[in-house]
Write a protein that holds these residues in place. Structure first.
Motif, mmCIF file in Angstrom:
data_model
loop_
_atom_site.group_PDB
_atom_site.id
_atom_site.type_symbol
_atom_site.label_atom_id
_atom_site.label_comp_id
_atom_site.label_asym_id
_atom_site.label_seq_id
_atom_site.Cartn_x
_atom_site.Cartn_y
_atom_site.Cartn_z
ATOM 1 N N LEU A 562 16.912 7.658 11.363
ATOM 2 C CA LEU A 562 16.135 6.963 10.345
ATOM 3 C C LEU A 562 14.742 6.607 10.860
ATOM 4 O O LEU A 562 13.754 6.695 10.123
ATOM 5 C CB LEU A 562 16.870 5.709 9.890
ATOM 6 C CG LEU A 562 18.155 5.941 9.075
ATOM 7 C CD1 LEU A 562 18.867 4.624 8.804
ATOM 8 C CD2 LEU A 562 17.845 6.650 7.762
ATOM 9 N N ILE A 563 14.651 6.204 12.123
ATOM 10 C CA ILE A 563 13.338 5.915 12.712
ATOM 11 C C ILE A 563 12.496 7.192 12.738
ATOM 12 O O ILE A 563 11.324 7.197 12.368
ATOM 13 C CB ILE A 563 13.486 5.347 14.133
ATOM 14 C CG1 ILE A 563 14.130 3.961 14.089
ATOM 15 C CG2 ILE A 563 12.124 5.270 14.827
ATOM 16 C CD1 ILE A 563 14.455 3.395 15.457
ATOM 17 N N ALA A 564 13.118 8.296 13.180
ATOM 18 C CA ALA A 564 12.398 9.579 13.239
ATOM 19 C C ALA A 564 11.978 10.029 11.850
ATOM 20 O O ALA A 564 10.927 10.661 11.678
ATOM 21 C CB ALA A 564 13.285 10.636 13.892
ATOM 22 N N ALA A 568 8.473 12.121 8.852
ATOM 23 C CA ALA A 568 8.643 13.018 7.703
ATOM 24 C C ALA A 568 10.119 12.981 7.348
ATOM 25 O O ALA A 568 10.968 13.070 8.242
ATOM 26 C CB ALA A 568 8.189 14.445 8.016
ATOM 27 N N LYS A 569 10.436 12.865 6.092
ATOM 28 C CA LYS A 569 11.836 12.671 5.707
ATOM 29 C C LYS A 569 12.736 13.839 6.117
ATOM 30 O O LYS A 569 13.927 13.662 6.392
ATOM 31 C CB LYS A 569 11.931 12.436 4.195
ATOM 32 C CG LYS A 569 11.440 11.056 3.786
ATOM 33 C CD LYS A 569 12.348 9.977 4.353
ATOM 34 C CE LYS A 569 11.806 8.581 4.113
ATOM 35 N NZ LYS A 569 10.734 8.219 5.036
ATOM 36 N N GLU A 570 12.184 15.049 6.188
ATOM 37 C CA GLU A 570 12.999 16.186 6.620
ATOM 38 C C GLU A 570 13.506 16.017 8.044
ATOM 39 O O GLU A 570 14.517 16.625 8.436
ATOM 40 C CB GLU A 570 12.200 17.494 6.538
ATOM 41 C CG GLU A 570 11.644 17.825 5.167
ATOM 42 C CD GLU A 570 10.197 17.398 5.026
ATOM 43 O OE1 GLU A 570 9.473 18.048 4.275
ATOM 44 O OE2 GLU A 570 9.802 16.388 5.668
ATOM 45 N N VAL A 571 12.792 15.192 8.816
ATOM 46 C CA VAL A 571 13.150 15.001 10.221
ATOM 47 C C VAL A 571 14.522 14.343 10.355
ATOM 48 O O VAL A 571 15.181 14.483 11.392
ATOM 49 C CB VAL A 571 12.060 14.175 10.946
ATOM 50 C CG1 VAL A 571 12.460 13.854 12.382
ATOM 51 C CG2 VAL A 571 10.746 14.957 10.951
ATOM 52 N N VAL A 572 14.969 13.638 9.317
ATOM 53 C CA VAL A 572 16.317 13.067 9.351
ATOM 54 C C VAL A 572 17.343 14.182 9.545
ATOM 55 O O VAL A 572 18.279 14.066 10.344
ATOM 56 C CB VAL A 572 16.619 12.275 8.062
ATOM 57 C CG1 VAL A 572 18.095 11.852 8.025
ATOM 58 C CG2 VAL A 572 15.717 11.051 7.962
ATOM 59 N N VAL A 573 17.150 15.286 8.822
ATOM 60 C CA VAL A 573 18.069 16.423 8.933
ATOM 61 C C VAL A 573 17.934 17.103 10.287
ATOM 62 O O VAL A 573 18.933 17.389 10.954
ATOM 63 C CB VAL A 573 17.815 17.438 7.798
ATOM 64 C CG1 VAL A 573 18.650 18.696 8.016
ATOM 65 C CG2 VAL A 573 18.151 16.814 6.455
#
Length: 666
Positions: A562-564, A568-573
């Motif tokens: 979540l921090i990452a 960019a939201k794609e970074v969650v994946v």
């Protein structure tokens, strides 16, 4: 003396095809959307004709040169600039009477004006005829050129008219005469203007604006008008213009009412008071069904390609004696992180294609109209829903579009609720977790977050409105354009620009984030570690465990992802790919690996936890780029940080509520 390069302003009403024509003339790859307010700032493009360099300026769509909105202020400032040599007034030929009001105001400026009659195909379809000889006569013998921006016809003739009009030095000859009383006052003000500003251009236009008590003109040209008249003659001048437009239409436009437009028939359903919103939800539901159904059929190709690349990279690196840590960085960090995101391209492509078709067909303006009554109850007009719709693509331009709203209060409130729209960056999160934990209803689960986002936005706006003691907002004034067949080139430009942004993000932000995630997972206070639980990543993630535990997300890996994801939201994946050892998170094998490793850490992690995770990702702070846009548009760091704190608390409260209630039944 003529210049070797001329500057031309493209001016017209919203939805007249102005930006499409601008693209056709310059080849500029700009976003073309079928609603007002998208072109917020002027944009320049270059072209040439018979050796003459032409700089075209695309201006916001406006209905008049009276400064009531930001768009009108931007356009008026542009056309009043002495650098503008010629004005191309783009007119929707199928709505001639509505478009000509702006034309008459432009003619008053005294600059060369060329009238581009766009959408002539709709005129023909509706059985109408325009007298191309009488129309220019009644507008002061200005050039009138039929064009089709969508079909790219008439463009050379238009450029020829622009260059010829400039070289001949033919300024617009304004032929509309007001009643004697008004003309006498205009004449006196013209004399005063010439006395005070002898080199000023557009003297007649300024004299008329002084007679209308235009605040901006009065401030810039403080000429006393007390002895001429104390009242504003704006209403009388407007009435005269519309009376003249009526005479122009009567003499130059024929068979106007030959048949009812198909648009009116379709709008009876799509803009219905009771059916409009349900129809909108059904259309968006179909969009996300196609996003999953068709996108999943195509993603297999990307999955196979990524698997081959990953295997070849691992074998090749080992064959040349590459250190194990570097092999892990490249294969498990970069390829797993960036490559996993690229496998979502088919889903993203389908989503953008559908949105582009809806925009270019004319439907999205109807959505704002339908939403006007709902938005009105929360103190906003339907126009505030336009940035929210843009938010389905990307939050950054959506935040920037809020500047088209009239007041600072409306702009800030819209900036607060727009991030709740599920941008395309969140789609990979919905795709992977809904398919992992809700395989039989993945599309419905993903679509629920789009609905929840809209509900969260409306409820938030309602609470803010109550706190402001029920501020009343102005009603929505918006043009509902003709429905039309989406232009293939416009759709292609829109989709490519969105995919290019997505690929650019994958090659920059996500690339860097994947490397950082790998490093903080493989290094700790003692150096390189074998167990990620001893890494810096675990230390960082553990800080959030007590905060996330009530929401069913009490794992350091989730906290770190979540921090990452703020980058960019794609970074969650991509973070989950790296954290749980999946080479391709979007493949069946990758999903099984993530689920197995997730449940190895937390055996109770199931569908409810996954739903809460997706809900948290929907509601918590947007990406860094969006936060920067909010800071820039609001002009307040305090407002920006306050908004971020509100979004984090709302995300936590919503996820905790769902998890705690859901745990009672599961």
């Amino acid at each position: 003396m003529h210049k070797s390069k001329i500057h031309v302003a493209c001016v017209g009403n919203p939805n007249c095809g102005k930006t499409t024509l601008f693209n056709a003339l310059t080849g500029a790859k700009l976003k073309v959307a079928n609603w007002p307010g998208v072109t917020v700032e002027k944009v320049e493009g270059q072209t040439s004709y018979e050796g003459m360099d032409i700089c075209l300026v695309d201006t916001p769509g406006i209905y008049s040169l009276t400064c009531y909105t930001i768009e009108e202020k931007v356009t008026r400032k542009c056309v009043m600039n002495d650098d503008i040599d010629v004005i191309i007034n783009i007119v929707d030929a199928s709505s001639l009477e509505r478009n000509l009001y702006l034309t008459l105001q432009l003619l008053e400026l005294g600059k060369p004006v060329v009238l581009a009659l766009n959408m002539m195909d709709i005129v023909q379809e509706r059985g109408m005829e325009i007298d191309l000889h009488r129309l220019p006569e009644m507008l002061g013998d200005i050039p009138v050129v039929p064009v089709s921006a969508a079909k790219r016809t008439g463009l050379d003739i238009l450029l020829h008219a622009v260059v010829h009009h400039y070289e001949e030095g033919q300024n617009a000859e304004y032929i509309l005469q007001y009643p004697d009383e008004i003309e006498n006052k205009i004449g006196k003000l013209e004399v005063m203007m010439q006395a005070h500003y002898p080199t000023h251009s557009s003297v007649r236009w300024h004299a008329i604006k002084l007679l209308e008590n235009d605040e901006e003109v009065l401030e810039e040209h403080p000429i006393s008008t007390e002895h001429i008249g104390s009242k504003s003659y704006e209403k009388e001048i407007i009435s005269c213009k519309y009376a003249y437009i009526e005479s122009v239409v009567k003499e130059a436009l024929f068979h106007k009412n030959k048949k009812e437009a198909s648009t009116d028939k379709v709008d009876k359903l799509l803009t219905s008071e009771w059916l409009g919103f349900p129809v909108f939800l059904c259309i968006m539901g179909l969009v996300f069904f196609l996003t999953f159904a068709v996108g999943d059929l195509l993603k297999g190709i990307f999955e196979e390609g990524l698997g081959i690349i990953s295997a070849l990279a691992a074998e090749g690196l080992k064959a040349i004696g590459t250190a194990d840590w570097l092999v892990s960085l490249i294969v498990d960090g970069i390829i797993a992180g960036v490559g996993g995101i690229l496998t979502f391209i088919p889903n993203i492509f389908i989503l953008f294609l559908a949105l582009a078709i809806l925009e270019d067909s004319g439907y999205m303006a109807r959505v704002a109209y339908v939403m006007d009554s709902i938005m009105g109850r929360v103190g906003l007009s339907g126009k505030a829903f336009l940035p929210m719709i843009l938010g389905f693509g990307c939050t950054v331009p959506a935040i920037m579009a809020s500047r088209a709203l009239e007041t600072e209060r409306d702009r800030r409130k819209t900036m607060m609720i727009t991030p709740f729209m599920s941008c395309s960056a969140r789609l990979p999160i919905y795709v992977i977790f809904s398919q992992m934990f809700f395989p039989k209803a993945a599309g419905a689960v993903a679509f629920s977050f789009y609905v929840i986002g809209m509900v969260a936005a409306i409820v938030t706006a309602h609470v803010l409105n109550k706190a402001e003691k029920g501020h009343e907002n102005n009603s929505l004034l918006i043009e509902l354009p003709e429905y039309k067949k989406p232009n293939a080139r416009t759709v292609r430009i829109y989709v490519w620009n969105k995919l290019k942004d997505y690929l650019t993000k994958a090659g920059t932000t996500i690339f860097i984030a994947s490397i950082l995630i790998w490093f903080i997972l493989n290094f700790g206070v003692t150096g390189m570690v074998d167990n990620p639980a001893d890494s810096f990543g675990a230390i960082i993630g553990c800080i959030l465990v007590p905060f996330l535990a009530p929401a069913g997300l009490g794992m350091w890996q989730v906290g770190l992802a979540l921090i990452a994801g703020i980058s960019a939201k794609e970074v969650v994946v991509s973070s989950f790919s790296v954290l749980f050892g999946a080479t391709n998170a979007n493949s069946a094998a990758g999903m099984e690996t993530i689920v197995a490793n997730l449940q190895a850490v937390n055996p109770s992690f199931g569908p409810l936890n996954a739903y809460c995770l997706m809900l948290f990702c929907l509601l918590y702070v947007p990406c860094v780029a969006a936060v920067a846009a909010i800071r820039k548009e609001s002009g307040s760091a305090k407002f920006t940080f306050g908004l971020m704190a509100f979004q984090i608390l709302l995300a936590w409260a919503a996820a905790t509520l769902v998890f705690q209630i859901g745990s009672l039944f599961i």
